[in-house]
Enzyme design. Structure first.
Site, PDB file in Angstrom:
ATOM      1  N   SER A   1      40.039  45.102  28.799  1.00  0.00           N
ATOM      2  CA  SER A   1      41.450  45.482  28.890  1.00  0.00           C
ATOM      3  C   SER A   1      41.956  46.172  27.627  1.00  0.00           C
ATOM      4  O   SER A   1      42.898  46.969  27.686  1.00  0.00           O
ATOM      5  CB  SER A   1      42.307  44.245  29.184  1.00  0.00           C
ATOM      6  OG  SER A   1      42.141  43.254  28.169  1.00  0.00           O
ATOM      7  N   ASP A  53      51.443  36.738  23.787  1.00  0.00           N
ATOM      8  CA  ASP A  53      50.167  37.440  23.836  1.00  0.00           C
ATOM      9  C   ASP A  53      49.979  38.152  22.495  1.00  0.00           C
ATOM     10  O   ASP A  53      50.637  39.148  22.207  1.00  0.00           O
ATOM     11  CB  ASP A  53      50.175  38.450  24.986  1.00  0.00           C
ATOM     12  CG  ASP A  53      48.837  39.173  25.148  1.00  0.00           C
ATOM     13  OD1 ASP A  53      48.026  39.158  24.199  1.00  0.00           O
ATOM     14  OD2 ASP A  53      48.614  39.763  26.228  1.00  0.00           O
ATOM     15  N   HIS A 103      46.830  41.729  23.116  1.00  0.00           N
ATOM     16  CA  HIS A 103      47.083  43.075  23.625  1.00  0.00           C
ATOM     17  C   HIS A 103      48.227  43.739  22.855  1.00  0.00           C
ATOM     18  O   HIS A 103      48.962  43.079  22.130  1.00  0.00           O
ATOM     19  CB  HIS A 103      47.366  43.015  25.123  1.00  0.00           C
ATOM     20  CG  HIS A 103      46.210  42.487  25.921  1.00  0.00           C
ATOM     21  ND1 HIS A 103      46.076  41.151  26.238  1.00  0.00           N
ATOM     22  CD2 HIS A 103      45.132  43.118  26.441  1.00  0.00           C
ATOM     23  CE1 HIS A 103      44.957  40.975  26.924  1.00  0.00           C
ATOM     24  NE2 HIS A 103      44.358  42.150  27.055  1.00  0.00           N
TER      25      HIS A 103
END
Length: 416
Positions: A148, A392, A395
């Site tokens: 990702s 998070d 990311h």
């Protein structure tokens, strides 16, 4: 410095092997690894360009239109706040950003993270020119392969380039693990292929892949690599999914076998196995006179604010500025992984250029998505009461840091 013939083996035997390795690396990677001698422990991950200088001299780099100034290390620099030049696009103007990365749409109150520009010491990164890129990609395919984080870099690249393409001449489609952005008038594509381990694994489903007990199948790169053939520019990454804190489970045989033949392997050994499979495939399938191969280094996380002098128990949540201490290297578990990359890439016949995003990204504790993203599952009352618990810190928001990764890629692709 070469040892003289008068040195006695019994006196220097304990030092010869590490010194020989450092000398070999220095010769092999030249100025790109000069920083290893300045910070041998903290900066072992600073692999700038994974190909021997002798091969550089013998190769006419495909896609190159110039070269980086002698002595310019584009990965060594500082962050400069620049509201005039950053961001390079607006979040609302790029419809291809996944909702996990659209921080403004999900309520992030500040925009400072969008305005930081990477400034190498003693030189300047070339500006990304979308028209030029599409002309260079005419009739070509560019692909990002990995997890990702690599998908975020892929989307960043599309956002940087899509605006000059008319709406009726561009499209983005997803077919299982493969996503393709197509510029019709240029007969060119920029693609992303989901393969977090590069090898076949039980995490290969591009949508449902949150598997706790991760298993990687030995000698299985062809499962994915058949989709990479014919690519002109390929950008690999694999790192995050290996960092389980435990030994990796390696499958010998097939996922259809019952019972399955599974062994446990030290992470570094499993990682080495995968990179060797990748480089063998590259050697067999990529022509260095026609194709370029890149590897994006490890993307750091910011899970513990105490590492940079913050409050204990915190993380990246509510951070709005980069770390200013140039000596900050993070508490990194990537050093041994970078050593594996150095060893494996030195053996490949096709040069693999490492886009070293690790250290410059280490400073950017402010650039993560934090809580400002689409959540995979509903949040509990306890989580909502404590945002740090679900922030998070892996990311990155777009636009933001990953646009810089692509500036570095742009520089190494066209000005090697």
């Amino acid at each position: 410095m070469k040892p003289t013939s008068t040195l006695k083996k019994n006196r220097f035997s304990s030092y010869l092997l590490p010194l020989t390795f450092l000398l070999f690396v220095a010769i092999l990677y030249g100025e790109d690894l000069s920083c290893i001698f300045r910070q041998p422990f903290e900066r072992i991950q600073q692999l700038q360009q994974a190909q021997p200088t002798s091969r550089k001299e013998n190769i006419s780099w495909p896609f190159a239109v110039g070269k980086t100034n002698e002595g310019c290390n584009i990965f060594d620099g500082k962050w400069v706040y620049d509201e005039a030049a950053r961001p390079m696009y607006d979040e609302s103007e790029c419809p291809y950003i996944q909702p996990q990365l659209t921080c403004q749409e999900h309520g992030r109150p500040d925009k400072g993270y969008q305005h930081w520009r990477w400034q190498p010491h003693g030189c300047t990164l070339p500006s990304v020119n979308a028209t030029f890129v599409w002309e260079m990609l005419r009739g070509k395919r560019m692909m990002f392969v990995g997890d990702s984080l690599n998908r975020g870099q892929y989307v960043s690249m599309v956002c940087l380039l899509h605006s000059i393409i008319p709406d009726n001449a561009k499209s983005m489609q997803t077919f299982d693990s493969l996503t393709i952005f197509r510029a019709k008038d240029y007969n060119a594509t920029i693609e992303f292929y989901w393969a977090p381990f590069l090898m076949e694994s039980n995490s290969d489903n591009a949508i449902v892949h949150r598997v706790k007990d991760r298993i990687v199948r030995e000698d299985s790169i062809e499962k994915h690599a058949k989709y990479w053939k014919g690519i002109d520019i390929i950008v690999f990454n694999t790192y995050l999914w290996w960092m389980t804190g435990m030994k990796m489970k390696i499958l010998r045989g097939s996922f259809n076998d019952d019972p399955k033949n599974i062994i446990e392997m030290v992470t570094e050994d499993a990682y080495r196995m995968t990179l060797k499979s990748m480089t063998k495939w590259v050697d067999k399938n990529m022509d260095p006179h026609k194709t370029r191969v890149f590897f994006t280094s490890m993307s750091p996380s910011h899970e513990k604010s105490a590492e940079w002098g913050g409050e204990p128990g915190g993380n990246c949540y509510n951070e709005t500025a980069p770390i200013e201490d140039p000596k900050y290297w993070g508490i990194s578990s990537s050093k041994s992984i970078m050593r594996v990359i150095t060893e494996v890439f030195s053996e490949t016949k096709v040069p693999i250029t490492v886009i070293n995003i690790t250290q410059l990204s280490n400073y950017r504790k402010d650039a993560h998505t934090m809580i400002y993203k689409k959540q995979w599952s509903p949040l509990t009352a306890e989580q909502l009461a404590n945002p740090v618990s679900y922030a998070d810190c892996v990311h990155w928001c777009l636009p933001g840091l990953q646009d810089t990764w692509n500036e570095l890629l742009y520089a190494k692709l066209f000005y090697p």
